[in-house]
Design a protein around this motif. Structure first.
Motif, PDB file in Angstrom:
ATOM      1  N   LEU A   1      38.765  46.538  59.646  1.00  0.00           N
ATOM      2  CA  LEU A   1      38.175  45.274  59.220  1.00  0.00           C
ATOM      3  C   LEU A   1      37.589  44.525  60.406  1.00  0.00           C
ATOM      4  CD1 LEU A   1      41.083  44.140  56.894  1.00  0.00           C
ATOM      5  CD2 LEU A   1      38.973  45.304  56.232  1.00  0.00           C
ATOM      6  N   LEU A   2      36.454  43.911  60.211  1.00  0.00           N
ATOM      7  CA  LEU A   2      35.799  43.132  61.253  1.00  0.00           C
ATOM      8  C   LEU A   2      35.956  41.653  60.968  1.00  0.00           C
ATOM      9  CD1 LEU A   2      32.486  45.140  61.592  1.00  0.00           C
ATOM     10  CD2 LEU A   2      34.247  44.938  63.321  1.00  0.00           C
ATOM     11  N   ARG A   3      36.303  40.891  61.991  1.00  0.00           N
ATOM     12  CA  ARG A   3      36.385  39.438  61.893  1.00  0.00           C
ATOM     13  C   ARG A   3      35.653  38.842  63.081  1.00  0.00           C
ATOM     14  NH1 ARG A   3      37.463  40.889  57.615  1.00  0.00           N
ATOM     15  NH2 ARG A   3      39.275  40.441  56.345  1.00  0.00           N
ATOM     16  N   ILE A   4      35.011  37.704  62.857  1.00  0.00           N
ATOM     17  CA  ILE A   4      34.204  37.054  63.889  1.00  0.00           C
ATOM     18  C   ILE A   4      34.777  35.676  64.159  1.00  0.00           C
ATOM     19  CG2 ILE A   4      31.905  36.202  64.464  1.00  0.00           C
ATOM     20  CD1 ILE A   4      32.092  38.831  61.866  1.00  0.00           C
ATOM     21  N   ASP A   5      35.002  35.376  65.424  1.00  0.00           N
ATOM     22  CA  ASP A   5      35.470  34.056  65.829  1.00  0.00           C
ATOM     23  C   ASP A   5      34.307  33.071  65.659  1.00  0.00           C
ATOM     24  OD1 ASP A   5      35.939  31.839  67.963  1.00  0.00           O
ATOM     25  OD2 ASP A   5      37.870  32.833  67.733  1.00  0.00           O
ATOM     26  N   PRO A   6      34.551  31.882  65.140  1.00  0.00           N
ATOM     27  CA  PRO A   6      33.462  30.914  64.975  1.00  0.00           C
ATOM     28  C   PRO A   6      32.751  30.579  66.290  1.00  0.00           C
ATOM     29  CG  PRO A   6      35.357  30.223  63.696  1.00  0.00           C
ATOM     30  CD  PRO A   6      35.791  31.401  64.520  1.00  0.00           C
ATOM     31  N   ALA A   7      33.464  30.597  67.407  1.00  0.00           N
ATOM     32  CA  ALA A   7      32.825  30.335  68.701  1.00  0.00           C
ATOM     33  C   ALA A   7      31.861  31.464  69.069  1.00  0.00           C
ATOM     34  CB  ALA A   7      33.882  30.172  69.788  1.00  0.00           C
ATOM     35  N   ALA A   8      32.234  32.710  68.757  1.00  0.00           N
ATOM     36  CA  ALA A   8      31.346  33.840  69.021  1.00  0.00           C
ATOM     37  C   ALA A   8      30.106  33.761  68.130  1.00  0.00           C
ATOM     38  CB  ALA A   8      32.077  35.156  68.787  1.00  0.00           C
ATOM     39  N   HIS A   9      30.295  33.309  66.901  1.00  0.00           N
ATOM     40  CA  HIS A   9      29.154  33.151  66.003  1.00  0.00           C
ATOM     41  C   HIS A   9      28.223  32.056  66.504  1.00  0.00           C
ATOM     42  CE1 HIS A   9      27.290  31.586  62.151  1.00  0.00           C
ATOM     43  NE2 HIS A   9      26.778  32.783  62.306  1.00  0.00           N
ATOM     44  N   ALA A  10      28.793  30.962  66.998  1.00  0.00           N
ATOM     45  CA  ALA A  10      27.969  29.871  67.546  1.00  0.00           C
ATOM     46  C   ALA A  10      27.187  30.343  68.759  1.00  0.00           C
ATOM     47  CB  ALA A  10      28.848  28.681  67.902  1.00  0.00           C
ATOM     48  N   ALA A  11      27.812  31.151  69.611  1.00  0.00           N
ATOM     49  CA  ALA A  11      27.117  31.680  70.791  1.00  0.00           C
ATOM     50  C   ALA A  11      25.988  32.616  70.381  1.00  0.00           C
ATOM     51  CB  ALA A  11      28.101  32.409  71.695  1.00  0.00           C
ATOM     52  N   TYR A  12      26.228  33.420  69.353  1.00  0.00           N
ATOM     53  CA  TYR A  12      25.194  34.324  68.838  1.00  0.00           C
ATOM     54  C   TYR A  12      24.016  33.530  68.272  1.00  0.00           C
ATOM     55  CZ  TYR A  12      22.955  37.468  65.469  1.00  0.00           C
ATOM     56  OH  TYR A  12      22.047  38.179  64.741  1.00  0.00           O
ATOM     57  N   ARG A  13      24.323  32.475  67.527  1.00  0.00           N
ATOM     58  CA  ARG A  13      23.269  31.633  66.953  1.00  0.00           C
ATOM     59  C   ARG A  13      22.473  30.927  68.047  1.00  0.00           C
ATOM     60  NH1 ARG A  13      23.576  30.077  61.305  1.00  0.00           N
ATOM     61  NH2 ARG A  13      21.804  28.816  61.931  1.00  0.00           N
ATOM     62  N   ALA A  14      23.154  30.468  69.089  1.00  0.00           N
ATOM     63  CA  ALA A  14      22.463  29.780  70.185  1.00  0.00           C
ATOM     64  C   ALA A  14      21.563  30.747  70.957  1.00  0.00           C
ATOM     65  CB  ALA A  14      23.476  29.138  71.120  1.00  0.00           C
ATOM     66  N   ALA A  15      22.005  31.974  71.114  1.00  0.00           N
ATOM     67  CA  ALA A  15      21.231  32.961  71.859  1.00  0.00           C
ATOM     68  C   ALA A  15      20.034  33.453  71.054  1.00  0.00           C
ATOM     69  CB  ALA A  15      22.105  34.150  72.234  1.00  0.00           C
ATOM     70  N   SER A  16      20.130  33.405  69.732  1.00  0.00           N
ATOM     71  CA  SER A  16      19.034  33.919  68.916  1.00  0.00           C
ATOM     72  C   SER A  16      18.022  32.852  68.534  1.00  0.00           C
ATOM     73  CB  SER A  16      19.616  34.560  67.637  1.00  0.00           C
ATOM     74  OG  SER A  16      20.249  33.585  66.838  1.00  0.00           O
TER      75      SER A  16
END
Length: 69
Positions: free
Chosen positions: A52-67
């Protein structure tokens, strides 16, 4: 004298699923899995065998900021 309040360190972490991230980003789950596979989005493997894959909200925010353009 007020009693001090302490946060308990054993509170469960709130992690996002691949589907949650896909809904937030308005894209498909396959796009999220591709971002994880390419290393653009950090994910944590959990569950039996780490399937199962889970994403930390901070990692998602960093991904959104980078994209962002």
């Amino acid at each position: 004298m007020p009693t001090p309040t302490f946060k308990t360190p054993n509170q469960p972490r709130v992690l996002l699923t691949v589907k949650d991230v896909a809904v937030l980003d308005n894209c498909s789950e396959k796009t999220v899995r591709r971002a994880i596979a390419s290393g653009l989005l950090q994910a944590i493997r959990v569950g039996p065998g780490g399937r199962l894959l889970r994403i930390d909200p901070a990692a998602h925010a960093a991904y959104r900021a980078a994209s962002q353009w």
